[in-house]
Design an enzyme around this catalytic site. Structure first.
Site, PDB file in Angstrom:
ATOM      1  N   ASN A 137      -8.127   1.611  -7.690  1.00 63.78           N
ATOM      2  CA  ASN A 137      -6.780   2.562  -7.522  1.00 63.78           C
ATOM      3  C   ASN A 137      -7.149   4.283  -7.811  1.00 63.78           C
ATOM      4  OD1 ASN A 137      -4.831   0.952  -7.006  1.00 63.78           O
ATOM      5  ND2 ASN A 137      -4.378   0.360  -8.986  1.00 63.78           N
ATOM      6  N   HIS A 153       1.167  -2.063  -2.037  1.00 63.92           N
ATOM      7  CA  HIS A 153       0.337  -1.371  -1.054  1.00 63.92           C
ATOM      8  C   HIS A 153       0.526  -1.331   0.146  1.00 63.92           C
ATOM      9  CE1 HIS A 153      -2.464  -0.413  -4.443  1.00 63.92           C
ATOM     10  NE2 HIS A 153      -2.036  -1.509  -5.113  1.00 63.92           N
TER      11      HIS A 153
END
Ligand code: NDP
Length: 483
Positions: free
Chosen positions: A129, A56
């Protein structure tokens, strides 16, 4: 001094006479030690980067608000979920997962969807997510999974053969793999995708009842996606630009916030393990209940301070919400704050986008940058040990005790394996609700990577697809044969 605001200074505030030339012994001689202005400038520059997130790393973030339109006091005493119409400030960070900070926004990759609610009882983070499930259901697999998807250690190039080698050995990944390779695998923008808490989380009320919940953020912009070919020619920073420019132009993206709610007692009987991160709860079993709206309406002022230094953790909970026995979630409770301490130091929760909007009273002191961004720097002269006899000093309150969690199974401490059941049915369910065009895209995207894998990996993958749905397996096989 007049006009002081526009005078260039050192970091300690001393006005600088000349920032264009360094000091040297003679016009063309070497530099001298009294170049301390230059040394400060270069030394700070050398330290501009902090450790990049291992996953990320590339992200875009914005502020906004959550508006509750469905009072949830029957389920939870969390103040931000009580009282219809209540507004709570939020900070949301979207990201890709595998690439570094300067990688493309348009890769086929899950997208992070992390929401920080600044509630009056502290920060609540949902670190999710754009997919309702994940590739693994045991955290021991996480580093191996990530290594297999990132660049090859020798060539430093993407290696689809390694990615499929991992998946061939882990049938529990098939559901998420099917989502990733589907038409939804490359979102058109961060505004045009759904978000999911993915893990089973919990709510609890003042009567001591607990409910297991799944959070869903459904985009009001509509789901919009890109094919591999459409994504290929795009500016790599396009999703960042899309979000920043939309918000700057007053086009505020929003999401409908919904919950699936399961009473605690139903978990034992449910047809899948509700704490298995590779499984969804069917909507027909637990319909989505709309609870509010999430709107983003303000960009960050400084990308590094507010986005790069932002820190989310699934362990940031508030009274009335909790976690669950999901094993991957349990590991993330440790891993996320650990990563943030490594990246940002012990006092990262005092940084601008991380600090809660309610007062913080505790007995933690000192550490690097203690008091940064805090007017009450390091909690000033307040007592620094507990328990103590001082009037008004902070104390725990039993009012916020979470209900106990009963573990009904016979407890054996061991490396428990293989208790997650069918890995294939839900991947097949998704395949079966796809249109022909979506199925074609899915097969194309799978074959595009699987063709690089060994025969043995291809055989094992075709077996997995066939177990999900015979037609799924057949189509991948004929796609490979055509290569
Ligand atoms: P439903 O038909 O009630 O729900 C299907 C869901 O699938 C909808 O939320 C839809 O999202 C979503 N969806 C459609 N295409 C894709 C795709 N390519 N990638 C990801 N999501 C997609 O069925 P069930 O609840 O019985 O679930 C069937 C399958 O749908 C599951 O096995 C799972 O793979 C998938 N799914 C289920 C979700 C759940 O929470 N039950 C959530 C998301 C996916 P939208 O409404 O935005 O079009």
């Amino acid at each position: 001094m007049t006009g002081r605001k526009s005078i260039l200074t050192t970091s300690t505030g001393c006005p600088i006479a000349n920032d264009d030339t360094s000091i040297s012994a003679g016009k063309s001689g070497p530099l001298t030690f009294d170049n301390f202005r230059l040394i400060e400038k270069l030394a700070h520059f050398n330290r501009e980067r902090i450790p990049e997130r291992v996953v990320h790393a590339r992200g875009s973030a914005a502020y906004g608000e959550f508006i509750l339109n469905n009072d949830l006091s029957d389920y939870t005493c969390a103040k931000f979920l009580n009282q219809k119409g209540k507004k709570t400030d939020v900070f949301v960070r979207f990201s890709t997962v595998g690439g570094g900070q300067d990688s493309s926004d348009y890769v086929r990759d899950p997208r992070g969807f992390a929401v920080k609610f600044y509630t009056e009882d502290g920060n609540y983070d949902i670190v999710g997510n754009n997919t309702p499930v994940f590739f693994i259901n045991d955290p021991a697999k996480f580093p191996d999974f990530v290594h297999s998807q990132k660049k090859d250690p020798r060539t430093n190039l993407p290696n689809p053969a390694s990615a499929y080698e991992f998946w061939a050995n882990h049938p529990q990944s098939l559901h998420q793999l099917t989502i990733l390779m589907s038409d939804r695998g490359i979102p058109y923008s961060y505004r045009h995708m759904n978000g999911y808490g993915s893990h089973t989380l919990s709510l609890w009320n003042n009567s001591g009842e607990r409910f297991w919940v799944k959070w869903h953020f459904k985009t009001n912009q509509g789901v919009k996606t890109l094919t591999n070919n459409e994504a290929k020619g795009l500016d790599t920073t396009g999703a960042q630009a899309d979000l920043v420019y939309a918000i700057d132009a007053g086009i505020f993206p929003s999401w409908k916030v919904c919950l699936q709610i399961m009473p605690e007692s139903e978990a034992k009987e449910y047809k899948v393990n509700p704490f298995d991160l590779t499984k969804v709860w069917s909507h027909s079993d637990y319909p989505l209940i709309e609870i509010g709206e999430l709107i983003l309406n303000r960009n960050v002022e400084n990308f590094f301070a507010e986005n790069e230094q932002s820190a989310f953790s699934p362990g940031n909970v508030v009274p009335g919400v909790g976690v669950s026995p999901d094993k991957v979630l349990q590991a993330r409770l440790i891993a996320y704050p650990d990563a943030q301490r490594y990246r940002l130091g012990a006092n990262y929760n005092q940084l601008v986008s991380n600090k809660p909007k309610c007062p913080v009273h505790n007995y933690q002191r000192d550490g690097a940058f203690a008091g940064i961004q805090q007017e009450s720097g390091n909690q000033t002269s307040a007592v620094n040990f507990y328990p103590n006899d001082r009037t008004g000093s902070p104390r725990p309150t039993s009012d916020v005790s979470e209900p106990v969690l009963h573990l009904s199974e016979e407890l054996v401490i061991a490396a428990h394996e293989g208790s997650y059941g069918d890995c294939f049915r839900q991947a097949g369910d998704l395949f079966r609700i796809m249109t022909d065009d979506q199925k074609d895209q899915l097969i194309y995207n799978i074959v595009d990577g699987l063709k690089f894998a060994t025969d043995s990996v291809q055989d094992r993958m075709i077996n997995q697809f066939s177990l999900a749905d015979p037609d799924y397996g057949k189509r991948v096989l004929s796609g490979l044969e055509e290569c």
